[in-house]
Design a protein around this motif. Structure first.
Motif, mmCIF file in Angstrom:
data_model
loop_
_atom_site.group_PDB
_atom_site.id
_atom_site.type_symbol
_atom_site.label_atom_id
_atom_site.label_comp_id
_atom_site.label_asym_id
_atom_site.label_seq_id
_atom_site.Cartn_x
_atom_site.Cartn_y
_atom_site.Cartn_z
ATOM 1 N N GLU A 32 0.831 -1.199 0.000
ATOM 2 C CA GLU A 32 0.000 0.000 0.000
ATOM 3 C C GLU A 32 0.868 1.253 0.000
ATOM 4 O O GLU A 32 1.822 1.353 0.759
ATOM 5 N N GLY A 33 0.556 2.185 -0.872
ATOM 6 C CA GLY A 33 1.274 3.450 -0.907
ATOM 7 C C GLY A 33 2.631 3.387 -1.597
ATOM 8 O O GLY A 33 3.347 4.381 -1.637
ATOM 9 N N GLU A 34 3.024 2.221 -2.122
ATOM 10 C CA GLU A 34 4.313 2.113 -2.824
ATOM 11 C C GLU A 34 4.247 2.865 -4.141
ATOM 12 O O GLU A 34 3.250 2.795 -4.851
ATOM 13 N N ALA A 35 5.312 3.558 -4.461
ATOM 14 C CA ALA A 35 5.405 4.190 -5.769
ATOM 15 C C ALA A 35 5.444 3.061 -6.792
ATOM 16 O O ALA A 35 6.105 2.049 -6.595
ATOM 17 N N LYS A 46 14.044 -16.889 -22.322
ATOM 18 C CA LYS A 46 13.538 -15.984 -23.369
ATOM 19 C C LYS A 46 12.292 -15.264 -22.841
ATOM 20 O O LYS A 46 11.168 -15.515 -23.278
ATOM 21 N N CYS A 47 12.522 -14.405 -21.848
ATOM 22 C CA CYS A 47 11.444 -13.640 -21.235
ATOM 23 C C CYS A 47 12.036 -12.339 -20.703
ATOM 24 O O CYS A 47 13.238 -12.116 -20.802
ATOM 25 N N LEU A 48 11.182 -11.494 -20.163
ATOM 26 C CA LEU A 48 11.630 -10.256 -19.521
ATOM 27 C C LEU A 48 11.307 -10.350 -18.038
ATOM 28 O O LEU A 48 10.461 -11.140 -17.628
ATOM 29 N N THR A 49 11.983 -9.546 -17.236
ATOM 30 C CA THR A 49 11.669 -9.475 -15.813
ATOM 31 C C THR A 49 11.273 -8.049 -15.470
ATOM 32 O O THR A 49 11.872 -7.092 -15.947
ATOM 33 N N LEU A 50 10.240 -7.946 -14.659
ATOM 34 C CA LEU A 50 9.734 -6.657 -14.202
ATOM 35 C C LEU A 50 9.909 -6.626 -12.685
ATOM 36 O O LEU A 50 9.250 -7.375 -11.962
ATOM 37 N N TYR A 51 10.852 -5.812 -12.229
ATOM 38 C CA TYR A 51 11.148 -5.706 -10.801
ATOM 39 C C TYR A 51 10.521 -4.432 -10.245
ATOM 40 O O TYR A 51 10.777 -3.345 -10.760
ATOM 41 N N PRO A 52 9.739 -4.526 -9.153
ATOM 42 C CA PRO A 52 9.392 -3.289 -8.452
ATOM 43 C C PRO A 52 10.719 -2.659 -8.012
ATOM 44 O O PRO A 52 11.676 -3.376 -7.692
ATOM 45 N N LEU A 53 10.797 -1.350 -7.996
ATOM 46 C CA LEU A 53 12.049 -0.667 -7.689
ATOM 47 C C LEU A 53 12.667 -1.163 -6.385
ATOM 48 O O LEU A 53 13.877 -1.351 -6.306
ATOM 49 N N GLN A 54 11.841 -1.431 -5.368
ATOM 50 C CA GLN A 54 12.412 -1.858 -4.077
ATOM 51 C C GLN A 54 12.958 -3.291 -4.135
ATOM 52 O O GLN A 54 13.766 -3.676 -3.294
ATOM 53 N N SER A 55 12.576 -4.099 -5.120
ATOM 54 C CA SER A 55 13.188 -5.419 -5.312
ATOM 55 C C SER A 55 14.466 -5.292 -6.133
ATOM 56 O O SER A 55 15.415 -6.054 -5.952
ATOM 57 N N TRP A 56 14.485 -4.328 -7.054
ATOM 58 C CA TRP A 56 15.642 -4.134 -7.929
ATOM 59 C C TRP A 56 16.828 -3.547 -7.162
ATOM 60 O O TRP A 56 17.967 -3.944 -7.366
ATOM 61 N N GLN A 57 16.564 -2.597 -6.277
ATOM 62 C CA GLN A 57 17.636 -1.847 -5.614
ATOM 63 C C GLN A 57 18.649 -2.730 -4.897
ATOM 64 O O GLN A 57 19.849 -2.592 -5.119
ATOM 65 N N PRO A 58 18.224 -3.681 -4.034
ATOM 66 C CA PRO A 58 19.220 -4.528 -3.358
ATOM 67 C C PRO A 58 20.000 -5.413 -4.333
ATOM 68 O O PRO A 58 21.188 -5.664 -4.136
ATOM 69 N N GLU A 86 14.164 1.899 -16.225
ATOM 70 C CA GLU A 86 13.104 2.191 -15.267
ATOM 71 C C GLU A 86 11.842 2.566 -16.031
ATOM 72 O O GLU A 86 11.895 3.328 -17.000
ATOM 73 N N VAL A 87 10.708 1.986 -15.627
ATOM 74 C CA VAL A 87 9.417 2.276 -16.261
ATOM 75 C C VAL A 87 8.378 2.509 -15.172
ATOM 76 O O VAL A 87 8.535 2.067 -14.043
ATOM 77 N N GLU A 88 7.339 3.227 -15.540
ATOM 78 C CA GLU A 88 6.207 3.357 -14.624
ATOM 79 C C GLU A 88 4.926 3.413 -15.432
ATOM 80 O O GLU A 88 4.940 3.825 -16.593
#
Length: 157
Positions: A32-35, A46-58, A86-88
């Motif tokens: 809740e409230g996450e950007a 043969k795929c892409l990965t979509l990381y929420p920023l807080q999963s990508w950072q570490p 980075e995408v939003e």
């Protein structure tokens, strides 16, 4: 900071501009409230990965600490980070898949978004189905035993 974890798989479609709608089932799993900013990059298959920023950072911080004098590290960094962006979601909630990444994953109109612990994999629907067609129940059982069995010398070994 709450850790993010996803469950489920959802079908979606890419529009003519290469955008998809993040399924409500995944939106509900975001804290809740996450950007709602993400990093999208190439997956190991043969795929892409979509990381929420807080999963990508570490993960990014861990990669940044690797030994730059090791050629394998440089090759891994180059390959893993090449194309990461980075995408939003736009005002309509759609996420744009960069053309070079869509081509890498062979994404057609029909896609599957599949949970992968703290990230979401984006697959072409036919390619995703083909991946699962390669494992019989017995092969999956053997794979599970190989991956999940206690290792020798460990606490349970």
């Amino acid at each position: 900071m709450t850790s993010i974890s996803f469950l489920g798989e959802f079908e979606s479609t890419l529009d003519a501009k290469g955008r998809f709608l993040l399924p409500a089932g995944f939106k509900r799993q975001l804290p809740e409230g996450e950007a709602t900013r993400f990093v999208i990059n190439r997956g190991f298959e043969k795929c892409l990965t979509l990381y929420p920023l807080q999963s990508w950072q570490p993960l990014y911080e861990q990669i940044a600490t690797l030994n730059d004098f090791d050629p394998a590290v440089r090759a891994f960094r180059r390959t893993f980070l090449n194309g990461a962006i980075e995408v939003e979601p736009d005002t309509a909630g759609r996420i744009l898949v960069p053309k070079n990444l869509a081509e890498y994953a062979g994404l057609g109109k029909d896609i599957v978004l599949a949970a992968a612990v703290n990230k979401i994999e984006i697959w072409d629907k036919a390619e995703y189905q083909k991946f699962f067609d390669t494992y019989s129940a017995n092969e999956f059982s053997a794979l599970a035993a190989q991956v999940m069995a206690p290792k020798a010398g460990g606490m349970n070994g």
